[in-house]
Motif scaffolding. Structure first.
Motif: not given
Length: 220
Positions: A142, A170, A173, A176, A182-184, A187
């Protein structure tokens, strides 16, 4: 392990990797035989680099009785015989890695054996940032992900710890929503709570002190 492989690659030598615990056997004489076979292979494949990972598992101080059978005492004796015995060890470099240098048999640290001690410290901030870059190369990130900040937050983390943290981010994510996305940054922050550093400041100071003490021993 990567450093040892780099040595072999740069020198153009054959690389023989051995994990210490794999040498141990419940059968009398088998562990010593395994050591003989390793050095025999190295002589035949010379120039060669023999790398013993987790060497503390097979070469603790003799007489300390880390095992009741005395097999580690015999392994140390066999290693000493192979490294500077009657049969020459030409064009063969032996490297060992351990996170417990304090329990190694002192005879192995004398000249002609493991006579060069290299302390590999945990990665600093810049190195941690580069490690994050490597392990997130194929991870969709992200826009809010700040690798610089993550590097600052991960003091005491080893390369393996950082790899585990990225993997956990990862997974956070995916938990969820069961879809690739996209990994934010959140995370990663969640991952760091679940993957603590392997090393404390006290651990690092202890290793630095051990490195200095052992270096004096090898030089003396």
């Amino acid at each position: 392990t990567l450093l040892a492989k780099a040595v072999a690659t740069e020198s153009g030598a054959n690389f023989i990797a051995v994990r210490g615990p794999e040498i141990l056997s419940k059968w009398v004489g088998e562990s010593e035989r395994a050591i003989r076979k390793i050095f025999e292979r190295a002589r035949q494949a010379a120039p060669a680099v023999v790398f013993f990972d987790e060497i503390d598992a097979i070469a603790p101080a003799r007489g300390a009785r880390f095992d009741t059978s005395g097999v580690t005492d015999r392994i140390v004796n066999q290693m000493l015989a192979e490294m500077d015995g009657i049969q020459p060890l030409s064009n063969v470099v032996v490297i060992g890695a351990t996170n417990r240098p304090d329990i190694l048999d002192p005879a192995l640290l004398r000249p002609g054996r493991f006579d060069r001690l290299i302390y590999v410290p945990p990665p600093d901030k810049e190195a941690r940032k580069e490690i994050f870059k490597i392990h997130t190369k194929k991870v969709p990130l992200g826009e809010d992900v700040d690798l610089e900040k993550l590097a600052e937050m991960t003091e005491g983390y080893t390369g393996a710890d950082i790899e585990a943290a990225v993997r956990e981010a990862v997974m956070a994510k995916l938990r969820e929503k069961l879809e690739v996305g996209k990994v934010e940054m959140r995370h990663f922050l969640e991952a760091l709570k679940k993957v603590p550093p392997s090393l404390t400041k006290e651990d690092i100071l202890r290793y630095e002190r051990l490195a200095k003490e052992l270096k004096k021993l090898t030089l003396g």
